[in-house]
Design an enzyme around this catalytic site. Structure first.
Site, PDB file in Angstrom:
ATOM      1  N   HIS A 121      61.407  47.474  52.580  1.00 57.64           N
ATOM      2  CA  HIS A 121      62.071  46.817  53.734  1.00 57.64           C
ATOM      3  C   HIS A 121      63.019  45.673  53.284  1.00 57.64           C
ATOM      4  O   HIS A 121      62.652  45.114  51.939  1.00 57.64           O
ATOM      5  CB  HIS A 121      61.274  46.376  54.630  1.00 57.64           C
ATOM      6  CG  HIS A 121      61.836  45.792  56.015  1.00 57.64           C
ATOM      7  ND1 HIS A 121      62.100  44.347  56.071  1.00 57.64           N
ATOM      8  CD2 HIS A 121      61.870  46.107  57.179  1.00 57.64           C
ATOM      9  CE1 HIS A 121      62.735  44.171  57.248  1.00 57.64           C
ATOM     10  NE2 HIS A 121      62.420  45.332  57.754  1.00 57.64           N
ATOM     11  N   ASP A 198      53.156  44.707  50.998  1.00 58.80           N
ATOM     12  CA  ASP A 198      53.638  44.253  52.269  1.00 58.80           C
ATOM     13  C   ASP A 198      52.867  45.348  53.082  1.00 58.80           C
ATOM     14  O   ASP A 198      53.246  46.722  53.090  1.00 58.80           O
ATOM     15  CB  ASP A 198      55.045  44.576  52.293  1.00 58.80           C
ATOM     16  CG  ASP A 198      55.655  44.420  53.524  1.00 58.80           C
ATOM     17  OD1 ASP A 198      55.126  44.642  54.606  1.00 58.80           O
ATOM     18  OD2 ASP A 198      57.030  44.629  53.595  1.00 58.80           O
ATOM     19  N   GLN A 201      53.522  47.973  57.744  1.00 63.87           N
ATOM     20  CA  GLN A 201      53.631  49.363  58.378  1.00 63.87           C
ATOM     21  C   GLN A 201      52.243  50.107  58.065  1.00 63.87           C
ATOM     22  O   GLN A 201      51.924  51.006  58.770  1.00 63.87           O
ATOM     23  CB  GLN A 201      54.765  50.223  57.727  1.00 63.87           C
ATOM     24  CG  GLN A 201      55.887  49.764  58.207  1.00 63.87           C
ATOM     25  CD  GLN A 201      56.294  49.861  59.700  1.00 63.87           C
ATOM     26  OE1 GLN A 201      55.717  50.507  60.535  1.00 63.87           O
ATOM     27  NE2 GLN A 201      57.395  49.128  60.229  1.00 63.87           N
ATOM     28  N   LYS A 224      52.867  44.470  65.161  1.00 70.16           N
ATOM     29  CA  LYS A 224      52.957  45.701  64.894  1.00 70.16           C
ATOM     30  C   LYS A 224      51.385  46.429  65.197  1.00 70.16           C
ATOM     31  O   LYS A 224      51.125  47.576  64.864  1.00 70.16           O
ATOM     32  CB  LYS A 224      53.181  45.985  63.741  1.00 70.16           C
ATOM     33  CG  LYS A 224      54.711  45.532  63.180  1.00 70.16           C
ATOM     34  CD  LYS A 224      55.502  46.512  62.099  1.00 70.16           C
ATOM     35  CE  LYS A 224      56.691  45.712  61.422  1.00 70.16           C
ATOM     36  NZ  LYS A 224      57.891  45.830  62.085  1.00 70.16           N
ATOM     37  N   CYS A 361      66.460  48.564  57.939  1.00 71.85           N
ATOM     38  CA  CYS A 361      66.557  47.606  57.095  1.00 71.85           C
ATOM     39  C   CYS A 361      65.913  47.916  55.877  1.00 71.85           C
ATOM     40  O   CYS A 361      65.150  47.431  55.090  1.00 71.85           O
ATOM     41  CB  CYS A 361      65.541  46.228  57.490  1.00 71.85           C
ATOM     42  SG  CYS A 361      66.159  45.685  59.060  1.00 71.85           S
TER      43      CYS A 361
HETATM   44  N1  7TS Z   1      57.888  45.042  55.734  1.00 68.62           N
HETATM   45  C1  7TS Z   1      58.009  45.913  56.397  1.00 68.62           C
HETATM   46  C2  7TS Z   1      57.650  47.345  55.769  1.00 68.62           C
HETATM   47  C3  7TS Z   1      58.675  46.460  57.696  1.00 68.62           C
HETATM   48  O1  7TS Z   1      58.471  47.420  58.097  1.00 68.62           O
HETATM   49  C4  7TS Z   1      58.985  45.033  58.392  1.00 68.62           C
HETATM   50  C5  7TS Z   1      59.641  45.330  59.788  1.00 68.62           C
HETATM   51  C6  7TS Z   1      58.846  43.781  57.637  1.00 68.62           C
HETATM   52  C7  7TS Z   1      58.238  43.942  56.584  1.00 68.62           C
HETATM   53  C8  7TS Z   1      59.208  42.498  58.210  1.00 68.62           C
HETATM   54  O2  7TS Z   1      58.246  42.265  59.501  1.00 68.62           O
HETATM   55  P1  7TS Z   1      58.569  40.838  60.568  1.00 68.62           P
HETATM   56  O3  7TS Z   1      57.645  41.244  61.326  1.00 68.62           O
HETATM   57  O4  7TS Z   1      58.551  39.834  59.582  1.00 68.62           O
HETATM   58  O5  7TS Z   1      60.204  41.253  61.152  1.00 68.62           O
HETATM   59  N2  7TS Z   1      59.931  46.461  60.150  1.00 68.62           N
HETATM   60  C9  7TS Z   1      60.914  46.928  61.296  1.00 68.62           C
HETATM   61  C10 7TS Z   1      61.200  48.225  61.448  1.00 68.62           C
HETATM   62  O6  7TS Z   1      60.849  49.133  60.643  1.00 68.62           O
HETATM   63  N3  7TS Z   1      61.827  48.347  62.596  1.00 68.62           N
HETATM   64  O7  7TS Z   1      61.811  46.910  62.915  1.00 68.62           O
HETATM   65  C11 7TS Z   1      61.429  46.112  62.073  1.00 68.62           C
END
Ligand code: 7TS
Length: 403
Positions: A121, A198, A201, A224, A361
């Protein structure tokens, strides 16, 4: 049998309709829905003990502090960290990654190497690019393969004594690929490099054991995992967190302050400047309790059934291509030949089906496949096979309308 009807009753939002159709929520990889017990915890906090933590002598402040610190311990146990002060509350995955990337800018030198995977991401790419710009370190990339897996053979070739840090997601958000992080961590350690995983997911589907993985840093977001937005965790090994400088200066993160010299608080407070998302942290703990009561193995088995069924049914649509065919979580990223993913997503929304479309992203993955984006249906344990039938019918209809 998995008690999905009973579970669905825990999520008020699943009762609503969208554009006159019952909501089918398949955008769980972007954010998950919230069970009533977590909503109740948020209401309870603001109704009964809203106060700042770690500083008040009064009852409300003590109650809020106790609940917040209890949540930290729940998170510690969930991830099997050795110490609760190895759990740092963050505002989410992005924040956690930036904290570590920023900390490493004090530790890296020109010519040092850092390794990233092609499946990341943007939030696990850009902070490291910024770090490399600042320090003169060199960014190397583990390439991906057509099936959505990483070229681990090339990863082994990239590692050398100049490698200082490796960062990789546990599960890819765009494809759902489950990466071999055990092997990635073990190999990096042989060269004295540290690894940040990370887990944004992975954590909705898998219960990671940070000690068994021997991972150095692990980050994730509560939103999530059935928790609220604006809160997450950074796990770090105590020794490494102690070596890193604080990310932000401010209240709560100090031991003593004078204009001549300030000394910092110990872990975890050194990394928690300012008033945190107190309610969010407490609700995060409740969300983990909720999911653990169902059980992550049970959740993974059920979601895998949904994945198999969805893959089988969507594959029957002529011209539909699924990206990422290796071992994965319940994510189906697809396109229909000759149709833009956004157009499919817009028609699905009219039919009550929520999916994400676009590059997710993760532009380097889209560039690899030479596509502008995909339609991504991501399932959770509160979804059903009947909802997948609705998706398949809606995609079939969209295809008819658009071709
Ligand atoms: N890393 C991964 C693998 C992610 O899927 C996401 C968010 C992030 C980092 C960032 O997470 P945040 O909570 O700090 O925003 N992924 C997604 C997505 O797949 N669709 O919307 C957000």
């Amino acid at each position: 049998m998995f008690p999905v009807d009973k579970i669905r009753a825990d999520f008020p939002i699943l009762q609503r309709s969208v554009n006159g159709k019952p909501l089918v929520y398949f955008d769980n990889a972007a954010t998950s829905q919230t069970p009533q017990i977590v909503i109740d915890a948020i209401v309870d906090y603001y109704s009964n003990y809203n106060a700042n933590i770690h500083r008040g002598v009064h009852t409300l402040s003590q109650e809020a502090t106790d609940k917040y610190e209890e949540a930290r311990i729940k998170i510690q146990k969930h991830f099997n960290a050795k110490k609760s002060h190895e759990i740092i509350f963050t505002s989410g995955t992005t924040h956690g990654i930036n904290m570590i990337a920023s900390g490493f800018s004090a530790l890296l030198n020109k010519g040092d190497e850092v390794i990233v995977s092609a499946l990341e991401h943007h939030s696990n790419i850009v902070p490291w690019q910024m770090l490399c710009e600042k320090t003169g370190a060199v960014l190397k990339v583990i390439p991906m393969d057509e099936d959505g897996s990483l070229r681990i053979d090339i990863y082994h070739e990239l590692l050398n004594s100049k490698t200082k840090i490796v960062f990789c997601n546990h599960v890819s958000n765009a494809l759902g690929t489950i990466n071999p992080i055990e092997e990635i961590i073990h190999a990096a350690h042989k060269f004295g490099a540290v690894v940040l995983v990370d887990g944004a997911q992975a954590t909705p589907h898998i219960k990671p054991d940070v000690q068994e993985l021997d991972v150095d840093f692990y980050v994730a977001s509560a939103h999530k995992i059935c928790g609220p937005t604006g809160v997450g965790l950074l796990y770090g090994k105590q020794k490494l967190l102690e070596q890193l400088p604080p990310y932000q200066g401010g209240g709560e993160m100090i031991d003593t302050v004078t204009f001549e010299k300030t000394t910092y608080a110990g872990l975890p407070h050194k990394f928690e400047a300012g008033t945190p998302n107190i309610c969010g942290g407490i609700a995060f703990g409740v969300a983990l309790d909720y999911m653990n009561a169902i059980g992550f193995d049970t959740i993974a088995d059920y979601e895998n059934e949904l994945l198999q069924y969805g893959t089988q049914e969507l594959s029957k649509i002529d011209g539909l291509k699924i990206y990422g065919t290796v071992s994965k979580t319940a994510v189906i990223s697809f396109n229909i030949e000759g149709i833009h993913p956004y157009d499919i997503g817009a028609i699905l929304d009219k039919l009550g089906v929520a999916v994400r479309t676009g590059h997710h992203c993760a532009q380097p993955i889209m560039d690899f496949y030479n596509i502008p984006g995909t339609v991504r249906a991501s399932f959770s344990f509160y979804n059903t096979k009947e909802e997948i039938d609705v998706l398949v019918n809606a995609v079939t209809k969209a295809k008819m309308m658009l071709s």
